[in-house]
Design an enzyme around this catalytic site. Structure first.
Site, mmCIF file in Angstrom:
data_model
loop_
_atom_site.group_PDB
_atom_site.id
_atom_site.type_symbol
_atom_site.label_atom_id
_atom_site.label_comp_id
_atom_site.label_asym_id
_atom_site.label_seq_id
_atom_site.Cartn_x
_atom_site.Cartn_y
_atom_site.Cartn_z
ATOM 1 N N HIS A 13 0.837 -1.203 0.000
ATOM 2 C CA HIS A 13 0.000 0.000 0.000
ATOM 3 C C HIS A 13 0.872 1.253 0.000
ATOM 4 C CE1 HIS A 13 0.215 1.381 4.326
ATOM 5 N NE2 HIS A 13 0.553 0.117 4.525
ATOM 6 N N ASP B 245 6.330 2.975 7.053
ATOM 7 C CA ASP B 245 5.036 2.334 6.780
ATOM 8 C C ASP B 245 4.170 3.284 5.939
ATOM 9 O OD1 ASP B 245 2.748 0.830 6.802
ATOM 10 O OD2 ASP B 245 2.267 1.219 8.890
ATOM 11 N N GLU C 108 -5.254 1.431 2.534
ATOM 12 C CA GLU C 108 -4.980 0.334 3.470
ATOM 13 C C GLU C 108 -5.216 0.755 4.912
ATOM 14 O OE1 GLU C 108 -2.203 -2.198 6.039
ATOM 15 O OE2 GLU C 108 -2.431 -0.034 5.822
ATOM 16 N N GLU C 109 -4.734 1.937 5.262
ATOM 17 C CA GLU C 109 -4.810 2.369 6.655
ATOM 18 C C GLU C 109 -6.249 2.591 7.134
ATOM 19 O OE1 GLU C 109 -2.445 2.122 8.504
ATOM 20 O OE2 GLU C 109 -0.555 2.578 7.525
ATOM 21 N N HIS D 227 3.590 4.622 12.989
ATOM 22 C CA HIS D 227 2.338 5.377 12.918
ATOM 23 C C HIS D 227 2.413 6.692 13.701
ATOM 24 C CE1 HIS D 227 -0.791 2.169 11.468
ATOM 25 N NE2 HIS D 227 0.172 2.408 10.605
ATOM 26 N N ASP E 97 4.802 -4.498 3.220
ATOM 27 C CA ASP E 97 4.307 -3.380 4.021
ATOM 28 C C ASP E 97 5.523 -2.633 4.556
ATOM 29 O OD1 ASP E 97 2.766 -1.720 5.795
ATOM 30 O OD2 ASP E 97 1.229 -3.261 5.834
#
Length: 218
Positions: free
Chosen positions: A34, A44, A81-82, A207, A110
């Site tokens: 993604h 990420d 995706e998230e 994140h 990923d």
């Protein structure tokens, strides 16, 4: 505290590139990553996406010299995706009959290009392949293969009890959910694997607003 939330709908776009197989064009190897991020996303999932694009570019150069893969190879850049695996899930549900008849394996990329520590998760039937893959790579300037380092870390993390034999192979994790392999594995039963390279320990950037290019380069 005053929160301002943007609830507008957005269009999701998946990008698919395909290299036709020379022997079995209707058998698909699907590689996906993604490109959206929760906040910043140098690790990420830009690190995974860049590595996937590098493989696609390398195969493109090989094709110019006459090479063709035995099976067809699909490279997919997932969107959304998230927000709940939206891009990959909708794509799999739209093509589920074709995927059941043609897809041989789904390889997920990923987060995970930030070190020399290899790890992977997969369906049990792909465990020997993941071990074989790790054995085949020895990073430049390193005395050990990825497999050797992986096994060494696994033994460090699982100290032996008296009389217990040494760990013979590093454990391959079992896939659950949490990334774009979910729809392939859990919805339509496509054998899947997820793998990556990371540094030792956790650094707290996952994140967060610290997952930016400056941190990643340093």
């Amino acid at each position: 505290m005053k929160l301002q939330m943007d609830y507008a709908q957005r269009r999701l776009i998946n990008v698919v590139g395909r290299i036709a197989g020379a022997v079995a064009p209707d058998e698909w190897i699907i590689v996906g990553s993604h490109r959206d991020a929760w906040t910043f996303g140098a690790s990420d999932s830009v690190s995974g996406h860049v590595s996937m694009m590098a493989v696609a570019r390398a195969m493109g150069e090989m094709m110019k010299k006459g090479w063709r893969p035995r099976r067809s190879v699909l490279f997919v850049s997932w969107d959304g995706e998230e927000q709940g695996l939206l891009g990959s899930t909708e794509w799999v549900e739209d093509l589920q009959d074709e995927l059941r008849s043609k897809a041989a394996v789904y390889v997920n990329r990923d987060a995970g290009a930030g070190g020399l520590n290899f790890s992977g998760s997969a369906v049990h039937s792909l465990t020997p392949f993941v071990h074989e893959l790790a054995r085949s790579f020895q990073p430049e300037g390193q005395p050990k293969t990825l497999y050797d380092g992986w096994l060494e870390r696994a033994r460090e993390q699982s100290p032996l009890k008296e009389g217990q034999p040494a760990l013979k192979a590093p454990p391959v994790g079992a896939l659950g959910s949490g990334s774009d392999y979910t729809a392939f594995l859990d919805h339509v039963g496509i054998p899947s694997l997820d793998m990556g390279l990371n540094g030792r320990g956790g650094d707290g950037t996952y994140h967060s607003t610290y997952d930016n290019p400056t941190w990643f380069k340093k």
